[in-house]
Design a protein around this motif. Sequence first.
Motif, short mmCIF file in Angstrom:
data_model
loop_
_atom_site.label_atom_id
_atom_site.label_comp_id
_atom_site.label_asym_id
_atom_site.label_seq_id
_atom_site.Cartn_x
_atom_site.Cartn_y
_atom_site.Cartn_z
N ALA A 753 0.81 -1.23 0.00
CA ALA A 753 0.00 0.00 0.00
C ALA A 753 0.84 1.26 0.00
N SER A 754 2.15 1.17 0.32
CA SER A 754 2.97 2.38 0.39
C SER A 754 4.45 2.05 0.21
N SER A 809 0.29 7.43 1.41
CA SER A 809 -0.23 6.16 0.91
C SER A 809 -0.08 6.15 -0.60
#
Length: 942
Positions: A753-754, A809
């Motif tokens: 996600a990041s 993010s």
Amino acid sequence: MLSSILANGNPGMRTNAAVSVSKAFKSTYTKKPLVLGIRREDKNRWERRVALTPAHIKRLIKETGAKVLVQPSNTRIFNNSSFEKAGALIEEDLTKADAILGIKEVPIEKLISDKTYLIFSHTHKGQLYNMPSLRAFLDKNIRLIDYELMTDEASKRRLVLFGKHAGYAGMIDGLHGLGQRLLALGYNSPFIHMGQAHVYPNLECVNTKLRHVANIISDQGLPEAFAPMVFTFTGSGNVTQGARAIFDKLPHENITVDDLPAIFANRYDDRYKNRLLALQVNAQDYLERIDGGEYSREEYRNHPERYRSIFAEKIAPYTTMLINGIYWESKYPRLMTTQDLARIQNQRELKNRMLAIADISCDIGGSLEFMSHASTIDSPFFYVDARDGLVEHKDIEKPGVQINSIDNLPTELPFEASQHFGDSLYPYAKALATGDLDNTVLRRAVICQEGSLNDQHKHLESVMAADQGFRVADNRRKSVLLAGSGMVSQPLVDYLSRSKDTDITIASNDFNEARRLAHQFPNTQAGILNILDTPSLDKLVKESDVVVSLIPAHLHTHIASAAIRHQKHMVTASYLSPEMQKLDQQAKDASVTIINEIGLDPGIDHCSAMKVIDQAHARGDKIKSFISWCGGLTAPENSDNQLGYKFSWSPRGVLTAGLNAAQYKINGSLRQIPAGQLFSHKFANVPLYPGFAFEGLANRDSLQYADIYGLQLDQMDTMFRGTLRYHGYSEILDCLLKLGFLNLDSKSKIDVASTREYMLRTLGLRKDATRDTVAKKAAKKLEIPLSDPLLNRLMLAFEEFGMLDSSVSNALDAPTALDAMAKVLQQALRFKANERDLVCMSHEFGIESADGRTYDVHSSSLTVYGDAKAGETAMARTVGIPAAIATRLLLEGLVKTRGTIRPTIPEIYNPLIERLELKGIIFNESSKRGIQNSLQRRMAWA
């Protein structure tokens, strides 16, 4: 004697045709009047000018007794009967004329052999589109005298020209267009009463109309929404003087660049309602030295690469209409780039600025990058909207800057233009009519005669070779397929699109990117590329003459196989892989040439190296040492991160290169570096230039280049090729490698996600890990103490890469950890606006004389900076332009070798080096006596 009359001719080399020329000019000695011919202008239907008017011809016949033949014309500003009354003969056939006078270029098929022509040939600057014409002048044994070269010996000032009339017509048309544009935006203005230049019978009628418009401006004022209206003039020659002569008849105030901020701070002042503002700018007003130094006119002329244009920041935001009259060549920085225009058009507060451009100079894609083509008298205006990509249209009501770029403006004022031109030409026409070819002005203006170029124009031989019309028998249009639209594509397309006989298709899996690039250039279109869709790929390849592949290297074989199937040549900048090498025999059987390694490194390095090596071998000398360094770098002032590096091309290629094994020979010893250990075997100091803190990495297998370059490895002390970086680069990348960020194993697939989650996962840490936890884990895996300065640098690098920021993010999906790292670096270490890159290349040859008595160290170096203002990187230029030149060589039929080859043969590297120099990419060479001067002795080798 005759050789003195036929300037720079070679009597010993005369052909029979040349002898007929000498007979035709036997009158040179007797001073018997010759026969002059006036040709009919047939380049387009608007061309109504003539080199000599009936009044000039009447005077010429009276003073010299010359016979004048005039081709009939129903469109010329002076009718046929007016020439007959002057004493001329109206004849279609000009073969009886000794010398033929015209205005515009002559169609090749209409050139008459063994004559003298006086025209604007547009060849002496090496204009590629007219090189076939120059070849025809040579083949037809024509003496070509160009009006542009008829100059005063002392001042070099041109003596015969239409410049002011181009300025007159360009300004008239510009005012007409501005009036139309303002009305389309919903505003009446005094300019609506101006017509296009060609509707006025003469300049007297124009002046009457200008007085009328001037009175309206004084009485009723200008549209308040556009006040103050600033007309900015560039250039100081005849073109700009002509434009000012028209403009100055309107009520105006002259201002300077320094006045602009104060004027716009008080832009609602009543004094700006009833007058225009005229801003005359000179080079020092919009150019600045890149290093911040003082402007020097002499330095700018000799080293234009040291300067950049700040016109877009300093002047354009205040300009209502730009009247562009500057002389421009490709070596100079552009006045405005497409990006400059986009920035202005995207600022809402500037919506009423840069409304119109009268580009009287009409340099296509030149000083104004977004000026893509010449307009016509029939359709004089087009509009460029650069806010979101580059869009051209002809809808006067839609957004965009109005551009007038007619390339034959003087013909809109044919009466005065012909009178003025004839007045200037008359003394030389008289000299010609009496056979006085010793006239110094005429002699200086000769480009070619007796089938040869005059000495001062010999350089055009290489330029002629750059145009397919010189080498290729058929005159059909050529087609290039560019597969890929990435970072190095723009200079390549720019170079190819300047040949007017070539159509370009940019095919990419990102159609929008391809379309944005295609919109910037003439004769260029976009298409969809699906490498795995064989029928679609075959269709694209089949419709092209040469395919240029700039897609990822592992996909080149798909393109190459299609090229071989359809017998099309191919160019790629990538290394010649084993897979591509396997296609060699197939390519030969299909009579196909596939030029590989034609970028920077590999590419230009091969060309420059082989030139020196072949010259040494031709002398019988031995190459005892070869050391080559090359680096695509960040300019020093922009190297503000822990890698000291930013990416002007694919980060993946940079990262995977660091995983290679390497081998080389130094001081008689063979060295090997295993795969994955390159960063830990760096060369800590590469002393090329004292001002640069270079370190270096060995580049793959240097030893193979002994065979590639025709060298005897067993007779050499040193054979080395390396990559340049700034100090500190290798340490950080070595850390990333050891920590697993450069893993190419498919098991390292990333879907997180990041960026932070990617870092934590790679290090084997939980999502709640703190900065200290990350530091401790990294130190443990690297086996270094927490106090090691390298750990601090690594943590700073993580921060620069965005890996420590838990608030961001940004999903990351990649097939391997290395591919994920490439995406991270692509985002984090990209060049910002006004930052630039740098290319440095250096070859050093240790050359022993044939008799073994001397040892010379020969150096060949290249340094190229990117142009931040133009949005063009040095990497893009030094990869894209060599690939484009190789493409032209194939189109021209200059490369006879077939198969999968490198640019290590003279038929490629000689013309390529010559053409690179024309684009300002020039190697500096020097020699020193004695091995003590060499890098081989000065470097601390790993």
